[in-house]
Write a protein that holds these residues in place. Sequence first.
Motif, short mmCIF file in Angstrom:
data_model
loop_
_atom_site.label_atom_id
_atom_site.label_comp_id
_atom_site.label_asym_id
_atom_site.label_seq_id
_atom_site.Cartn_x
_atom_site.Cartn_y
_atom_site.Cartn_z
N GLY A 14 67.23 20.56 17.67
CA GLY A 14 66.25 20.65 18.75
C GLY A 14 66.69 21.51 19.91
N ALA A 15 67.99 21.86 19.99
CA ALA A 15 68.47 22.65 21.10
C ALA A 15 67.79 24.01 21.13
CB ALA A 15 69.99 22.82 21.04
N ARG A 16 67.62 24.61 19.99
CA ARG A 16 66.95 25.90 19.88
C ARG A 16 66.12 25.91 18.63
NH1 ARG A 16 69.29 31.21 22.44
NH2 ARG A 16 67.29 32.13 22.16
N ALA A 17 65.01 25.24 18.67
CA ALA A 17 64.15 25.16 17.51
C ALA A 17 62.77 25.68 17.87
CB ALA A 17 64.05 23.70 17.04
N TRP A 18 62.16 26.34 16.91
CA TRP A 18 60.80 26.83 17.07
C TRP A 18 59.97 26.18 15.98
CZ3 TRP A 18 65.16 29.84 16.59
CH2 TRP A 18 65.63 30.41 17.77
N LEU A 19 58.71 25.94 16.28
CA LEU A 19 57.83 25.25 15.34
C LEU A 19 56.47 25.93 15.29
CD1 LEU A 19 58.39 21.60 16.66
CD2 LEU A 19 59.46 22.61 14.62
N THR A 20 55.82 25.82 14.13
CA THR A 20 54.39 26.02 14.06
C THR A 20 53.80 24.63 13.84
OG1 THR A 20 54.43 26.46 11.68
CG2 THR A 20 54.51 28.37 13.15
N VAL A 39 47.71 25.85 25.36
CA VAL A 39 48.36 27.02 25.98
C VAL A 39 48.37 26.88 27.50
CG1 VAL A 39 48.20 29.53 26.29
CG2 VAL A 39 47.88 28.52 24.01
N GLU A 40 47.27 26.44 28.07
CA GLU A 40 47.23 26.24 29.53
C GLU A 40 48.27 25.22 29.98
OE1 GLU A 40 43.13 25.27 30.30
OE2 GLU A 40 42.56 27.40 30.43
N ALA A 41 48.52 24.19 29.16
CA ALA A 41 49.50 23.16 29.50
C ALA A 41 50.93 23.59 29.18
CB ALA A 41 49.17 21.87 28.73
N ARG A 42 51.09 24.78 28.63
CA ARG A 42 52.39 25.30 28.23
C ARG A 42 53.04 24.46 27.13
NH1 ARG A 42 53.89 29.44 30.55
NH2 ARG A 42 54.71 30.12 32.47
N ALA A 43 52.24 23.70 26.41
CA ALA A 43 52.75 22.95 25.27
C ALA A 43 52.86 23.87 24.05
CB ALA A 43 51.83 21.77 24.95
N ALA A 44 52.17 25.00 24.09
CA ALA A 44 52.25 26.03 23.05
C ALA A 44 52.17 27.39 23.72
CB ALA A 44 51.12 25.87 22.05
N ALA A 45 52.85 28.37 23.12
CA ALA A 45 52.80 29.73 23.65
C ALA A 45 51.50 30.41 23.25
CB ALA A 45 53.99 30.53 23.15
N CYS A 46 51.02 30.10 22.06
CA CYS A 46 49.77 30.66 21.59
C CYS A 46 49.22 29.77 20.48
CB CYS A 46 49.94 32.09 21.09
SG CYS A 46 50.89 32.24 19.58
N ALA A 47 47.99 30.03 20.12
CA ALA A 47 47.35 29.30 19.03
C ALA A 47 46.42 30.25 18.32
CB ALA A 47 46.58 28.09 19.57
N THR A 76 58.05 25.23 20.78
CA THR A 76 59.47 24.96 20.59
C THR A 76 59.68 23.48 20.29
OG1 THR A 76 59.82 24.46 22.94
CG2 THR A 76 60.13 26.77 22.25
N GLY A 77 60.84 23.18 19.74
CA GLY A 77 61.17 21.78 19.48
C GLY A 77 61.15 20.97 20.77
N ALA A 78 61.57 21.58 21.86
CA ALA A 78 61.62 20.90 23.15
C ALA A 78 60.22 20.54 23.65
CB ALA A 78 62.33 21.76 24.18
N ARG A 79 59.20 21.28 23.25
CA ARG A 79 57.83 21.03 23.73
C ARG A 79 56.95 20.34 22.71
NH1 ARG A 79 56.51 20.13 28.16
NH2 ARG A 79 54.63 21.38 28.32
N TYR A 80 57.52 20.00 21.54
CA TYR A 80 56.70 19.35 20.51
C TYR A 80 56.08 18.05 21.00
CZ TYR A 80 54.94 16.82 16.61
OH TYR A 80 54.10 16.09 15.81
N TRP A 113 59.92 35.00 23.54
CA TRP A 113 58.63 34.91 24.24
C TRP A 113 58.05 33.51 24.10
CZ3 TRP A 113 53.76 34.04 22.05
CH2 TRP A 113 52.68 34.16 22.93
N VAL A 114 58.11 32.92 22.90
CA VAL A 114 57.62 31.55 22.70
C VAL A 114 58.35 30.60 23.65
CG1 VAL A 114 57.49 29.60 21.08
CG2 VAL A 114 56.84 31.90 20.32
N GLU A 115 59.66 30.74 23.75
CA GLU A 115 60.43 29.88 24.66
C GLU A 115 59.99 30.07 26.11
OE1 GLU A 115 64.54 30.80 24.01
OE2 GLU A 115 64.56 29.87 22.03
N GLU A 116 59.82 31.31 26.53
CA GLU A 116 59.44 31.60 27.92
C GLU A 116 58.07 31.04 28.26
OE1 GLU A 116 59.80 35.84 28.04
OE2 GLU A 116 61.99 35.78 28.12
N GLU A 117 57.14 31.11 27.32
CA GLU A 117 55.77 30.67 27.58
C GLU A 117 55.57 29.17 27.45
OE1 GLU A 117 53.51 32.57 28.96
OE2 GLU A 117 55.05 34.11 28.96
#
Length: 135
Positions: A14-20, A39-47, A76-80, A113-117
């Motif tokens: 989970g330290a550096r994980a990306w998810l779909t 996306v507005e809640a920053r829970a996802a970078a895009c959809a 990201t795993g951190a925002r799942y 970019w996913v992490e930043e968003e």
Amino acid sequence: MEMAAGAGTGTAAGARAWLTVLTTTDDPGKAQALARGAVEARAAACAQIAGPVTSVYRWKGAVETASEWQVLFKTTGARYDALEAYLLAAHDYDTPEIIATPVVRGSADYLRWVEEETVEEETVKGDGMEGETAE
């Protein structure tokens, strides 16, 4: 081939994980609302929204067929947890499909970019960028 930073390097889970993350809904307007809200809640970078797709499933003892729209979120795993909580609150299905798949590899620039968003709003407000907020 270059691997994305953290991919396959033995970092803590989970330290550096990306998810779909996939969900479905029965209306394109609902799919748009779920995508925009996450996306507005920053829970996802895009959809991405695709559909209609035909879903065949068993529900309450009967086999059903329905047209649905798929929404695929990048996060990201951190925002799942934030994304799942948002989907459970915003979705109108009794038991919405919420399936996360790990991203094993990807473009380092895209994953950054996913992490930043998907940085939590409090972090964005407190990053020294006065006057800029994430909404």
